[in-house]
Write an enzyme that holds these catalytic residues in place. Sequence first.
Site, PDB file in Angstrom:
ATOM      1  N   GLY A  52     -10.532 -29.143 -49.064  1.00 14.10           N
ATOM      2  CA  GLY A  52     -11.219 -30.305 -49.627  1.00 14.10           C
ATOM      3  C   GLY A  52     -10.209 -31.424 -49.699  1.00 14.10           C
ATOM      4  N   GLN A  54      -4.911 -26.106 -47.110  1.00 15.28           N
ATOM      5  CA  GLN A  54      -4.319 -25.227 -48.124  1.00 15.28           C
ATOM      6  C   GLN A  54      -2.822 -25.559 -48.333  1.00 15.28           C
ATOM      7  OE1 GLN A  54      -6.428 -23.567 -45.480  1.00 15.28           O
ATOM      8  NE2 GLN A  54      -7.904 -24.438 -46.872  1.00 15.28           N
TER       9      GLN A  54
HETATM   10  P1  GDP Z   1      -5.580 -32.232 -50.353  1.00 20.56           P
HETATM   11  O1  GDP Z   1      -6.480 -31.041 -50.378  1.00 20.56           O
HETATM   12  O2  GDP Z   1      -4.143 -31.871 -50.252  1.00 20.56           O
HETATM   13  O3  GDP Z   1      -5.965 -33.262 -49.338  1.00 20.56           O
HETATM   14  O4  GDP Z   1      -5.722 -32.918 -51.794  1.00 20.56           O
HETATM   15  P2  GDP Z   1      -7.095 -33.213 -52.575  1.00 20.56           P
HETATM   16  O5  GDP Z   1      -7.767 -34.368 -51.924  1.00 20.56           O
HETATM   17  O6  GDP Z   1      -7.866 -31.967 -52.783  1.00 20.56           O
HETATM   18  O7  GDP Z   1      -6.531 -33.592 -54.000  1.00 20.56           O
HETATM   19  C1  GDP Z   1      -5.637 -34.657 -54.177  1.00 20.56           C
HETATM   20  C2  GDP Z   1      -6.288 -35.711 -55.093  1.00 20.56           C
HETATM   21  O8  GDP Z   1      -5.301 -36.600 -55.524  1.00 20.56           O
HETATM   22  C3  GDP Z   1      -7.346 -36.562 -54.420  1.00 20.56           C
HETATM   23  O9  GDP Z   1      -8.321 -36.877 -55.370  1.00 20.56           O
HETATM   24  C4  GDP Z   1      -6.582 -37.803 -53.986  1.00 20.56           C
HETATM   25  O10 GDP Z   1      -7.400 -38.962 -53.909  1.00 20.56           O
HETATM   26  C5  GDP Z   1      -5.613 -37.936 -55.120  1.00 20.56           C
HETATM   27  N1  GDP Z   1      -4.318 -38.525 -54.786  1.00 20.56           N
HETATM   28  C6  GDP Z   1      -3.569 -38.371 -53.652  1.00 20.56           C
HETATM   29  N2  GDP Z   1      -2.372 -38.984 -53.790  1.00 20.56           N
HETATM   30  C7  GDP Z   1      -2.365 -39.530 -55.035  1.00 20.56           C
HETATM   31  C8  GDP Z   1      -1.388 -40.273 -55.793  1.00 20.56           C
HETATM   32  O11 GDP Z   1      -0.269 -40.537 -55.355  1.00 20.56           O
HETATM   33  N3  GDP Z   1      -1.758 -40.643 -57.067  1.00 20.56           N
HETATM   34  C9  GDP Z   1      -2.973 -40.342 -57.603  1.00 20.56           C
HETATM   35  N4  GDP Z   1      -3.228 -40.735 -58.848  1.00 20.56           N
HETATM   36  N5  GDP Z   1      -3.893 -39.655 -56.910  1.00 20.56           N
HETATM   37  C10 GDP Z   1      -3.597 -39.250 -55.663  1.00 20.56           C
HETATM   38  P1  IMO Z   2      -6.938 -27.799 -49.559  1.00 23.13           P
HETATM   39  O1  IMO Z   2      -6.830 -27.951 -48.062  1.00 23.13           O
HETATM   40  C1  IMO Z   2      -6.607 -25.191 -53.016  1.00 23.13           C
HETATM   41  C2  IMO Z   2      -7.726 -20.990 -52.448  1.00 23.13           C
HETATM   42  C3  IMO Z   2      -8.974 -20.497 -53.139  1.00 23.13           C
HETATM   43  C4  IMO Z   2      -8.588 -19.046 -53.388  1.00 23.13           C
HETATM   44  C5  IMO Z   2      -7.789 -18.697 -52.124  1.00 23.13           C
HETATM   45  C6  IMO Z   2      -8.604 -17.949 -51.062  1.00 23.13           C
HETATM   46  O2  IMO Z   2      -7.934 -28.685 -50.188  1.00 23.13           O
HETATM   47  O3  IMO Z   2      -5.579 -27.877 -50.181  1.00 23.13           O
HETATM   48  P2  IMO Z   2     -10.442 -18.747 -49.339  1.00 23.13           P
HETATM   49  O4  IMO Z   2     -11.822 -19.318 -49.561  1.00 23.13           O
HETATM   50  O5  IMO Z   2      -9.535 -19.617 -48.549  1.00 23.13           O
HETATM   51  O6  IMO Z   2     -10.485 -17.340 -48.817  1.00 23.13           O
HETATM   52  O7  IMO Z   2      -9.818 -18.626 -50.825  1.00 23.13           O
HETATM   53  O8  IMO Z   2      -7.316 -19.917 -51.611  1.00 23.13           O
HETATM   54  N1  IMO Z   2      -7.931 -22.169 -51.597  1.00 23.13           N
HETATM   55  C7  IMO Z   2      -7.521 -23.409 -51.910  1.00 23.13           C
HETATM   56  N2  IMO Z   2      -6.930 -23.874 -53.040  1.00 23.13           N
HETATM   57  N3  IMO Z   2      -6.839 -26.013 -51.980  1.00 23.13           N
HETATM   58  C8  IMO Z   2      -7.403 -25.558 -50.854  1.00 23.13           C
HETATM   59  O9  IMO Z   2      -7.530 -26.313 -49.732  1.00 23.13           O
HETATM   60  C9  IMO Z   2      -7.815 -24.208 -50.789  1.00 23.13           C
HETATM   61  N4  IMO Z   2      -8.415 -23.440 -49.857  1.00 23.13           N
HETATM   62  C10 IMO Z   2      -8.471 -22.186 -50.350  1.00 23.13           C
HETATM   63  O10 IMO Z   2      -9.218 -21.190 -54.338  1.00 23.13           O
HETATM   64  O11 IMO Z   2      -7.720 -18.962 -54.487  1.00 23.13           O
HETATM   65 MG    MG Z   3      -7.957 -30.174 -51.535  1.00 24.46          MG
END
Ligand code: GDP
Ligand code: IMO
Ligand code: MG
Length: 427
Positions: A40, A223
């Site tokens: 995500g 991940q």
């Molecule tokens: P990803 O899975 O590694 O792409 O990260 P996610 O999108 O799941 O979670 C990161 C969250 O932090 C998202 O809601 C981003 O919009 C937010 N984000 C990313 N960089 C920054 C930052 O430098 N500061 C803040 N406040 N939010 C950030």
């Molecule tokens: P992004 O790309 C955080 C975690 C799940 C679970 C474990 C196994 O957004 O960083 P799965 O469905 O992959 O077999 O679940 O891995 N997990 C993540 N945790 N960010 C993710 O993706 C994840 N994708 C899987 O919560 O613990």
């Molecule tokens: Mg994510």
Amino acid sequence: MPALVLLGAQWGDEGKGKATDLLGGSVDYVVRYQGGNNAGHTVVVGDQKYALHLLPSGILSPGCTPVIGNGVVVDPSVLLSELSGLNERGVDTSKLLISGNAHIITPYNVTVDKVTERFLGKRKIGTTGRGIGPTYADKINRVGIRVQDLYDESILTQKVEAALDVKNQILTKLYNRRAIAVSQVVEELLGYAEQIKPYVADTVLVLNQALEDDKVVLFEGGQGTLLDIDHGTYPFVTSSNPTAGGACTGAGVGPTKISRVIGILKAYTTRVGAGPFPTELFDEDGEALRRIGGERGVTTGRDRRCGWFDAVIARYATRVNGLTDFFLTKLDVLTGWEQIPVCVAYEIDGRRVEELPYSQTDFHHAKPVYEMLPGWSEDISKAKSFSDLPKNAQNYVKALEEMSGAPISAIGVGPGRDETIEINSFL
Ligand code: GDP
Ligand code: IMO
Ligand code: MG
């Protein structure tokens, strides 16, 4: 020639989507090499917010070709709905390329993921329930369905039959569920085939030719390092290799082509799902990090577990990925704490340990050894250069860099594209 890998240095959700999107404007290809729609990634462009699961974050940059590599697992229904969601918002997705060798997440593997978790009860992994583990298991067991199989009905039918032979036994006899009909699965998968066809390509050839032509290719991990099937906190991991080596196998590009490996590192730590997490907080500090950082899963909507920065993990990520740089994200979230604890080592059964223990038992016993760093109260979200940061924020970054073993080349001070301090250019 320049090929860069961008990956999560912790347990995922470090801000990879934002970092990829930021570089997307300057690269020719953005490639997902593992995982699937368990990811995500939130990308904020101006006042628009996008949540991407399967598609590479480079899809939002018009000049960039997004690629789904052979190492990814593809849920066709999610793929098509994500594409149409973006098209409705005016994003052109026509350049997308999907490897014909990528494996398909079939409906029965989503079912198997969910029933297995239920069966495990309190020993469950806390998966995203998207069918990721069972699909990779089928791939390794050589009963997987690949994207190319959608274009040969007879082969597809034989393969679904082979896969369901065993699965239906398990579903009916062990889990007390109804058997799944081969014809129903085949019909559903064939229903996606024509819509997906224009995107299917020999992505290994395309990417290697692009590198020969001096194009810039960015590999975007899903991940994170500690969720890696080999190098993570097994069994509380995902079923693929988000670490740097995964980019080579998951895209068909040799390691000699990769010039830079960037670890995305949150200024504190989060984790979703079950498994050990030494710096996890159960008090109001953890609650505050969750609230200020907006730490709620993009895919499952679960609250993320939150804790302080763990330098042992960062050092480990540097080692197993051969990191050349870090991109430190969410520094702004730490504004307002008088003192910020940072875990510099673990105490395990009375011993001080500086490096991540390979033994699962030791890691479960690890207690963080904290060093206190002075905090700052000034708003840093408008900072454009390192020197704009308050002294204590600068010192926090420098201390993390020192402990983590690779230079911090960019700092995130907000979710937006422009809320970033660039220290060393990535390209
Ligand atoms: P990803 O899975 O590694 O792409 O990260 P996610 O999108 O799941 O979670 C990161 C969250 O932090 C998202 O809601 C981003 O919009 C937010 N984000 C990313 N960089 C920054 C930052 O430098 N500061 C803040 N406040 N939010 C950030
Ligand atoms: P992004 O790309 C955080 C975690 C799940 C679970 C474990 C196994 O957004 O960083 P799965 O469905 O992959 O077999 O679940 O891995 N997990 C993540 N945790 N960010 C993710 O993706 C994840 N994708 C899987 O919560 O613990
Ligand atoms: Mg994510």
